[in-house]
Motif scaffolding. Structure first.
Motif, mmCIF file in Angstrom:
data_model
loop_
_atom_site.group_PDB
_atom_site.id
_atom_site.type_symbol
_atom_site.label_atom_id
_atom_site.label_comp_id
_atom_site.label_asym_id
_atom_site.label_seq_id
_atom_site.Cartn_x
_atom_site.Cartn_y
_atom_site.Cartn_z
ATOM 1 N N THR B 164 63.636 41.487 52.822
ATOM 2 C CA THR B 164 63.746 40.062 53.151
ATOM 3 C C THR B 164 65.136 39.742 53.691
ATOM 4 O O THR B 164 65.281 39.041 54.703
ATOM 5 N N VAL B 167 65.452 40.843 57.264
ATOM 6 C CA VAL B 167 64.812 39.951 58.245
ATOM 7 C C VAL B 167 65.660 38.693 58.443
ATOM 8 O O VAL B 167 65.831 38.220 59.578
ATOM 9 N N LEU B 168 66.207 38.163 57.356
ATOM 10 C CA LEU B 168 67.072 36.974 57.497
ATOM 11 C C LEU B 168 68.251 37.281 58.415
ATOM 12 O O LEU B 168 68.542 36.531 59.349
ATOM 13 N N ARG B 169 68.906 38.432 58.174
ATOM 14 C CA ARG B 169 70.069 38.780 59.003
ATOM 15 C C ARG B 169 69.648 39.019 60.453
ATOM 16 O O ARG B 169 70.372 38.694 61.387
ATOM 17 N N THR B 171 67.095 37.609 62.096
ATOM 18 C CA THR B 171 66.830 36.341 62.792
ATOM 19 C C THR B 171 68.142 35.613 63.054
ATOM 20 O O THR B 171 68.284 34.941 64.072
ATOM 21 N N GLU B 172 69.123 35.781 62.164
ATOM 22 C CA GLU B 172 70.443 35.182 62.411
ATOM 23 C C GLU B 172 71.098 35.847 63.624
ATOM 24 O O GLU B 172 71.683 35.179 64.479
ATOM 25 N N GLN B 174 69.584 37.353 66.085
ATOM 26 C CA GLN B 174 68.850 36.962 67.288
ATOM 27 C C GLN B 174 69.265 35.552 67.718
ATOM 28 O O GLN B 174 69.422 35.273 68.911
#
Lengths: 361, 361
Positions: B164, B167-169, B171-172, B174
């Motif tokens: 998780t 994925v957070l990092r 999207t950050e 991106q």
């Protein structure tokens, strides 16, 4: 616009959900990417696009009704648990709803939601796709916080499993829905399969997860009843939503009039009207629903046809039948006399069913 | 095109990952929505767009190199575990990579990947967004299967938490990348922050999760070394990727020539060239990188400028420095003499670093 009494009653629950989601975002957000999380906060109705906070009382008109997380908390309470212990799960449920709406608005090309431009309309499709992925990851961030509320590891995993299943079913439902656009008018079974994915899966998970976290006895049958309640409520909710999307007052719903028809959505009124239609009427409907860009005039003619075939009453009738089913499922979970906390939760859940059936937005 | 020896050596690992992902999809897919999962299977190189299976030996040219899941398995082995027990986590890592590519291709407008049309180019943006969400949900489906391989609940939760976070990092990263497009040329620090999100977070999670599942002693320091290795490798990987995206042979990389420049990507060669540029040269670069649709001729001029400023060598030099850092981190995890299985894993990980540094696609 006065607030329905049940939504007032739910205020302490939904307010706590807002705070939990804010904590989830605070715990997750990298400092260089605050602007990414602002898109979600905007979608949630907390801030303007430039980051200015929205005053507390104006937030409500920009935000959803938070019925899904409220149901999660109420089912926890109905099962005998402390509803606050289900807050991380309720936040996760709302985050699933949020990310799917951010993506759905892209997929449906919807430019407004709750009287404001949608995320993609403000920041563009690319940022909206990325923001949706980010919010989807936050679902797990939220769910893992169940540990902080004292839930055992196996329960936290059960919550993650149910949330994951819900998202899988939702993406399947969205896939079926998109495939139906521009295609043939489906039969009732195919239509229901799509709705069970798009709408019921999350409501069912919300109720089931709430029950799971609240029920010390781990009664599988009663857990299944809670989930079945959510599914029946979801079908009723969607039937009512289809009525509002076809005949609703745009100034109240915040969606354009006849928007479902113009998007050639195969809603329940369409499916029911098609069943009742003559050969000529069926061909008229088929022509309309397979056209690439139907004109507003053609949509108006179809609207008239749906009315004349009694589709509006038939859909409301179906919504009421489904709501009865939901009431019957809930009845099986009625708490013992004298248990005031659980009875209060029970009554609020009943009121939610009534609200879903009669709401005009 | 001959396959580099290390990729041949990894075959048993990557083949097992393919089978695990296939099991994940089988366990998750609702029967009415097979077509949704087909999009992911197409992206993975398993089937054609119409569902026809791709012959085993042709699959490789359509598929990624599966370095991330391979690293996850190898770090499990290096830590003393059975690599097969990390297969669900490795599948989850590859699914993160898959869903992010499906979405990235939408966001970047890329029409081809691995010599085939991208998912959005075949099924449209809407289905691609939904397919990406679906694959993102499968990440959890895969991770939860760690329980089936005998891992304790708290370890499974630790895996979900790390996935998780990754994925957070991502999207950050991106988000930062998209913000930089069309904007000013960033300094090295800002550039690295973006790369750490987009590229390093998942590689670091892959190595860390593998180690976590394999290390019975739960040594936090060595876990941190495994993660730091992944980060250093990610930075080296991205530096090499930036060289290939700027000067790579399109027929080998499968990406259009100069595609990074035409998309005004602020890659490492650009950042390093800007540092070395004179006032006039900087203004030329600024003009180019803030134009909405740069012409191929302007891109060619910038390419020449980058060359003349030594950006190509400087970037390769930086990639080598980062690879040395990765080797040094790995050295700290070198197994005792005589432990053949762990030494074999160690050697393969070393070879992966070498491959990343020298690859031409």
């Amino acid at each position: 616009m006065s607030t329905p009494p049940i939504l007032e009653q739910l205020r302490p629950y939904t307010q706590a959900v807002e705070e939990e989601i804010a904590d989830v975002i605070r715990s997750a957000a990298g400092e260089d990417a605050r602007g990414l999380y602002r898109m979600l906060e905007y979608h949630l109705g907390w801030v303007e696009a430039d980051g200015t906070p929205v005053p507390e009382d104006a937030r409500r008109s920009f935000a959803g009704k938070r019925l899904r997380p409220a149901l999660c908390l109420l089912f926890c309470e109905l099962a005998g648990g402390d509803w606050r212990s289900a807050l991380p799960a309720a936040a996760a449920v709302e985050l699933i709803h949020s990310f799917s709406l951010i993506h759905d608005d892209v997929e449906d090309g919807d430019e407004t939601r709750h009287h404001r431009p949608t995320v993609w309309a403000v920041w563009g499709v690319n940022h909206a796709v990325n923001s949706g992925s980010n919010a989807q990851a936050l679902v797990c961030t939220a769910a893992l916080r169940c540990s902080l509320r004292g839930h055992a590891d196996h329960l936290v995993l059960a919550v993650v499993r149910r949330l994951t299943e819900a998202v899988l079913r939702m993406t399947e439902g969205q896939y079926l829905d998109m495939r139906l656009e521009g295609g043939r008018i489906p039969d009732l079974h195919t239509h229901q399969t799509m709705v069970k994915g798009k709408t019921c899966a999350l409501l069912s998970a919300a109720c089931g997860i709430g029950w799971l976290l609240g029920d010390k006895s781990c009664d599988e049958d009663r857990l299944a009843q809670a989930e079945a309640f959510g599914e029946a409520l979801g079908l009723a909710f969607q039937a009512r939503d289809d009525i509002l999307g076809t005949w609703g007052d745009a100034s109240v719903t915040g969606k354009p009039v006849g928007s479902d028809l113009l998007r050639r959505k195969k809603t329940l009124p369409v499916v029911l009207a098609y069943q009742a239609a003559s050969g000529d009427q069926r061909r008229q409907m088929e022509r309309f629903f397979t056209k690439r860009t139907p004109s507003p005039a053609a949509a108006a003619a179809i609207l008239e046809l749906l009315e004349s075939l009694g589709a509006r009453e038939a859909t409301q009738c179906e919504a009421e039948r489904l709501a009865s089913d939901a009431y019957a499922r809930l009845e099986m979970l009625r708490p013992a006399d004298g248990d005031e906390t659980r009875t209060a939760a029970y009554d609020m859940i009943r009121s939610i069913v009534g609200f879903v059936l009669e709401r005009d937005r």
